[in-house]
Design a protein around this motif. Structure first.
Motif, mmCIF file in Angstrom:
data_model
loop_
_atom_site.group_PDB
_atom_site.id
_atom_site.type_symbol
_atom_site.label_atom_id
_atom_site.label_comp_id
_atom_site.label_asym_id
_atom_site.label_seq_id
_atom_site.Cartn_x
_atom_site.Cartn_y
_atom_site.Cartn_z
ATOM 1 N N LYS A 261 3.241 1.756 3.387
ATOM 2 C CA LYS A 261 3.325 0.298 3.232
ATOM 3 C C LYS A 261 2.409 -0.176 2.096
ATOM 4 O O LYS A 261 2.795 -1.008 1.266
ATOM 5 C CB LYS A 261 2.952 -0.413 4.527
ATOM 6 C CG LYS A 261 3.079 -1.934 4.440
ATOM 7 C CD LYS A 261 2.720 -2.603 5.754
ATOM 8 C CE LYS A 261 2.984 -4.108 5.669
ATOM 9 N NZ LYS A 261 2.247 -4.758 4.548
ATOM 10 N N ALA A 262 1.187 0.376 2.052
ATOM 11 C CA ALA A 262 0.258 -0.001 0.984
ATOM 12 C C ALA A 262 0.808 0.402 -0.377
ATOM 13 O O ALA A 262 0.679 -0.354 -1.356
ATOM 14 C CB ALA A 262 -1.102 0.653 1.226
ATOM 15 N N LEU A 263 1.431 1.571 -0.458
ATOM 16 C CA LEU A 263 1.991 2.031 -1.724
ATOM 17 C C LEU A 263 3.181 1.166 -2.136
ATOM 18 O O LEU A 263 3.363 0.868 -3.319
ATOM 19 C CB LEU A 263 2.412 3.500 -1.600
ATOM 20 C CG LEU A 263 2.653 4.245 -2.915
ATOM 21 C CD1 LEU A 263 1.389 4.297 -3.757
ATOM 22 C CD2 LEU A 263 3.164 5.657 -2.648
ATOM 23 N N MET A 264 3.974 0.763 -1.167
ATOM 24 C CA MET A 264 5.100 -0.127 -1.450
ATOM 25 C C MET A 264 4.593 -1.461 -1.990
ATOM 26 O O MET A 264 5.132 -2.008 -2.961
ATOM 27 C CB MET A 264 5.938 -0.347 -0.187
ATOM 28 C CG MET A 264 6.681 0.896 0.276
ATOM 29 S SD MET A 264 7.210 0.818 2.008
ATOM 30 C CE MET A 264 8.507 -0.410 1.926
ATOM 31 N N ASP A 265 3.544 -1.985 -1.376
ATOM 32 C CA ASP A 265 2.993 -3.274 -1.803
ATOM 33 C C ASP A 265 2.489 -3.207 -3.245
ATOM 34 O O ASP A 265 2.751 -4.099 -4.050
ATOM 35 C CB ASP A 265 1.853 -3.699 -0.876
ATOM 36 C CG ASP A 265 2.345 -4.135 0.501
ATOM 37 O OD1 ASP A 265 3.541 -4.470 0.618
ATOM 38 O OD2 ASP A 265 1.542 -4.124 1.453
ATOM 39 N N ILE A 266 1.758 -2.138 -3.562
ATOM 40 C CA ILE A 266 1.155 -2.052 -4.897
ATOM 41 C C ILE A 266 2.195 -1.723 -5.970
ATOM 42 O O ILE A 266 1.988 -2.016 -7.149
ATOM 43 C CB ILE A 266 0.005 -1.021 -4.910
ATOM 44 C CG1 ILE A 266 -0.986 -1.372 -6.013
ATOM 45 C CG2 ILE A 266 0.512 0.400 -5.092
ATOM 46 C CD1 ILE A 266 -2.313 -0.682 -5.884
ATOM 47 N N SER A 267 3.324 -1.163 -5.563
ATOM 48 C CA SER A 267 4.378 -0.838 -6.534
ATOM 49 C C SER A 267 5.157 -2.079 -6.959
ATOM 50 O O SER A 267 5.897 -2.049 -7.939
ATOM 51 C CB SER A 267 5.342 0.191 -5.940
ATOM 52 O OG SER A 267 6.185 -0.408 -4.975
ATOM 53 N N GLU A 306 -6.028 2.459 8.714
ATOM 54 C CA GLU A 306 -6.584 1.123 8.473
ATOM 55 C C GLU A 306 -6.047 0.587 7.150
ATOM 56 O O GLU A 306 -6.000 1.299 6.143
ATOM 57 C CB GLU A 306 -8.111 1.168 8.428
ATOM 58 C CG GLU A 306 -8.752 1.606 9.742
ATOM 59 C CD GLU A 306 -10.274 1.670 9.628
ATOM 60 O OE1 GLU A 306 -10.818 1.142 8.634
ATOM 61 O OE2 GLU A 306 -10.899 2.247 10.536
ATOM 62 N N ASP A 307 -5.689 -0.696 7.150
ATOM 63 C CA ASP A 307 -5.092 -1.309 5.968
ATOM 64 C C ASP A 307 -6.000 -1.245 4.750
ATOM 65 O O ASP A 307 -5.544 -0.949 3.638
ATOM 66 C CB ASP A 307 -4.738 -2.770 6.265
ATOM 67 C CG ASP A 307 -3.564 -2.890 7.216
ATOM 68 O OD1 ASP A 307 -2.756 -1.946 7.273
ATOM 69 O OD2 ASP A 307 -3.461 -3.913 7.917
ATOM 70 N N ASN A 308 -7.287 -1.523 4.927
ATOM 71 C CA ASN A 308 -8.213 -1.565 3.782
ATOM 72 C C ASN A 308 -8.311 -0.207 3.096
ATOM 73 O O ASN A 308 -8.278 -0.109 1.858
ATOM 74 C CB ASN A 308 -9.601 -2.030 4.223
ATOM 75 C CG ASN A 308 -9.623 -3.504 4.591
ATOM 76 O OD1 ASN A 308 -8.730 -4.258 4.205
ATOM 77 N ND2 ASN A 308 -10.631 -3.917 5.344
ATOM 78 N N LEU A 309 -8.425 0.851 3.897
ATOM 79 C CA LEU A 309 -8.516 2.198 3.323
ATOM 80 C C LEU A 309 -7.205 2.581 2.635
ATOM 81 O O LEU A 309 -7.211 3.197 1.564
ATOM 82 C CB LEU A 309 -8.842 3.215 4.418
ATOM 83 C CG LEU A 309 -10.261 3.159 4.998
ATOM 84 C CD1 LEU A 309 -10.403 4.171 6.138
ATOM 85 C CD2 LEU A 309 -11.297 3.433 3.917
ATOM 86 N N ALA A 310 -6.092 2.193 3.238
ATOM 87 C CA ALA A 310 -4.795 2.502 2.649
ATOM 88 C C ALA A 310 -4.634 1.787 1.307
ATOM 89 O O ALA A 310 -4.101 2.356 0.341
ATOM 90 C CB ALA A 310 -3.677 2.094 3.605
ATOM 91 N N GLN A 311 -5.100 0.552 1.223
ATOM 92 C CA GLN A 311 -5.018 -0.190 -0.027
ATOM 93 C C GLN A 311 -5.867 0.459 -1.113
ATOM 94 O O GLN A 311 -5.450 0.543 -2.280
ATOM 95 C CB GLN A 311 -5.440 -1.644 0.201
ATOM 96 C CG GLN A 311 -4.427 -2.442 1.008
ATOM 97 C CD GLN A 311 -4.976 -3.770 1.517
ATOM 98 O OE1 GLN A 311 -6.082 -4.174 1.154
ATOM 99 N NE2 GLN A 311 -4.208 -4.446 2.363
#
Length: 567
Positions: A261-267, A306-311
């Motif tokens: 999800k984090a990778l999708m967001d940043i892409s 955790e969302d923060n670490l994933a981001q």
């Protein structure tokens, strides 16, 4: 480079007519289904509605019972387990899946990804030494190991057991592992042979859940990881791969793991993913970690809770992907200059290029770009640890692995499949290898294979295309090898308005045919060739796929043109 247009053979007309009637669809679409091996209403139902209940029994796979028994023994006696995988997308998703799954049952577990630059592909001595130094007695290897007979023998001498979960072709002699899960081994009765490496890991988790009567949700939660591996590893989208990819996309688009999800967001794209989107958006970023630094970074991201670490991890990987883009652009330019300078391609059927300072992690991308440009089996080599390490890419229809097998005595090691492979040779053998590889390919490849092919499913009239027609095509997804998006051809079409350039090289045009509506089209990369060539009232032929273009919340049918031929 002009392409050959090859139209698929017509299916049985009676079967096509009956299927069209039963499904209430256009006969042109029914014909495509028949061409893809679907000849009855029930087969069509299974195709359009892939069912998880139709996955094969994992215990049909040779040695699955032995693998589960050995894992049970390790968990029950609190042995230390190491999950070992390759550094590409298939390997890192495999490791993330297996580590996360078995961590539910033991805390005596870790993971290991070899360093691409220091250790190279597959099972490494350094990895086994790491296991030995840390008291690990069981290694579960994913997406590698099937040809590592010497490394497995070394591990056995240290009392370290191996379970190999691989999908590559075995050699003549299998490693002396406790269990070898590989549908491609000759004595394996498993009915589907084309799982990705992560797919083998998924079947291991499925088998463990069946053995211990655990709910299927405990392995189905990893469907998004399996789907990403299927997309990235370019395996056939049929049988189990179609089921896993279909449901994996549903999970990715509705409830992806935190790392994805984090990778999708940043892409910049966080919804409505297709397999193609995964191939061009997520896979390069995951791969970039192992290309530019260490693939552990990708596994860390995929395991984030955790969302923060994933981001943070996705940001790091995205930066590495930016570096990778710069590196592969520079290397490709250098390779093209080297080819021009040395006249490597004159009267040859292959391309072999070498530069000692090229980045080992990017040479596979460069090999793909050179193959796309010159359409020849291609090998790109660089220097690594005193040897020459390379990536090889093939053209459609030519078995690259067999060609490399003919050079086996000149190779320190190699592995891969029909269309892509990795290899290592001694510096003093590069001349011998280049000559042998050229001779083998020249003797076995046909001229047709040296010209790119567009496979056309059917000829249709533009008036056949409407909303229902497109909705049926959309239900044929996910698309990939053995289930590509249907390509159509239409003849005697005309411009409906003056074409114009989008960006720097893409052509937007509108076309019509007698008794048809006007259809908007996009022709990627064709502006320079066709902007001035296409004239009003001049008939031409187009081959294309049909897609839905969404712009400012408005959905419209669009033809994605693959090539144009003037009549």
């Amino acid at each position: 480079m002009k392409k050959r247009w090859v139209q698929a053979l017509q299916g049985n007309k009676e079967t096509t007519a009956l299927l069209a009637q039963q499904l209430n669809i256009d006969s042109s679409l029914a014909q495509i289904l028949v061409q893809r091996g679907i000849s009855s209403f029930e087969e069509a139902r299974q195709y359009f509605r892939p069912d998880m209940g139709r996955l094969h029994d994992p215990f049909l796979m040779k040695d699955m019972d032995k693998a589960i028994e050995r894992i049970d023994k390790a968990i029950n006696s609190r042995e230390k387990i190491l999950v070992y995988g390759d550094y590409d997308v298939d390997g890192t998703t495999s490791v993330a899946l297996a580590f996360s799954f078995f961590s539910q049952f033991t805390d005596q577990i870790g993971y290991y990804i070899p360093d691409r630059h220091k250790e190279g592909y597959g099972i490494s001595t350094a990895g086994i030494d790491y296991a030995n130094a840390n008291g690990i007695s069981l290694i579960i290897a994913l997406d590698c190991g099937i040809k590592s007979t010497d490394k497995i023998a070394y591990a056995n001498s240290l009392n370290i057991d191996f379970i190999i979960c691989d999908h590559h072709l075995p050699g003549e002699v299998l490693p002396a592992a406790v269990a070898i899960l590989d549908p491609k081994r000759k004595d394996c009765p498993y009915p589907f042979k084309e799982l990705a490496g992560c797919g083998i890991g998924f079947k291991l988790a499925q088998a463990y859940c069946l053995q211990h009567r655990l709910p299927q949700e405990q392995y189905e939660r990893y469907l998004d990881l399996v789907m990403v591996s299927i997309a990235a590893d370019i395996v056939p989208i049929e049988d189990e791969n179609r089921i896993l990819a279909y449901h994996g996309l549903i999970k990715l688009n509705s409830n992806p793991c935190i790392g994805l999800k984090a990778l999708m967001d940043i892409s910049g794209k966080n919804k409505d993913y297709t397999l193609t989107d995964v191939v061009f958006t997520l896979a390069p970023r995951i791969n970039a970690a192992g290309r530019m630094d260490h693939a552990n970074q990708a596994v860390k991201m995929l395991l984030c809770t955790e969302d923060n670490l994933a981001q943070e991890q996705s940001l790091l990987i995205n930066l590495q992907n930016t570096e990778r883009k710069t590196s592969d652009q520079n290397m490709t330019a250098e390779a093209l200059a080297l080819i021009a300078e040395c006249e490597i391609l004159i009267n040859k059927k292959t391309t072999v290029v070498y530069h000692e300072n090229w980045n080992k992690g990017v040479i596979g991308i460069v090999a793909s770009r050179l193959t796309e440009k010159y359409y020849r089996p291609t090998v790109v080599l660089t220097k690594s640890n005193g040897l020459l390490t390379g990536s090889a890419r093939s053209v459609a229809g030519f078995d690259l692995y067999e060609a490399l097998l003919g050079c086996e005595d000149l190779l320190v090691q190699f592995g891969g499949h029909k269309f892509a492979a990795g290899l290592t040779i001694k510096a003093e053998d590069i001349g011998f290898f280049t000559e042998r590889f050229e001779n083998i390919v020249a003797a076995t490849i046909t001229e047709d294979l040296l010209c790119p092919e567009i496979s056309i499913d059917n000829e249709i009239r533009l008036r056949q295309i409407d909303g229902k027609f497109q909705r049926i095509i959309a239900q044929m997804a996910p698309f990939g090898p053995h289930n590509m998006a249907p390509v159509f051809v239409s003849h005697e079409v005309f411009l409906a308005s003056k074409p114009y350039v989008v960006g720097t090289k893409h052509l937007k045009l509108a076309i019509k045919q007698q008794n048809s509506s006007i259809f908007e089209c996009i022709a990627f990369g064709m502006a320079e060739e066709y902007e001035q060539l296409l004239q009003p009232n001049q008939p031409f032929s187009v081959c294309y796929t049909i897609e839905e273009n969404i712009w400012k919340a408005q959905k419209r049918l669009q033809l994605n043109i693959k090539e144009i031929k003037l009549n």
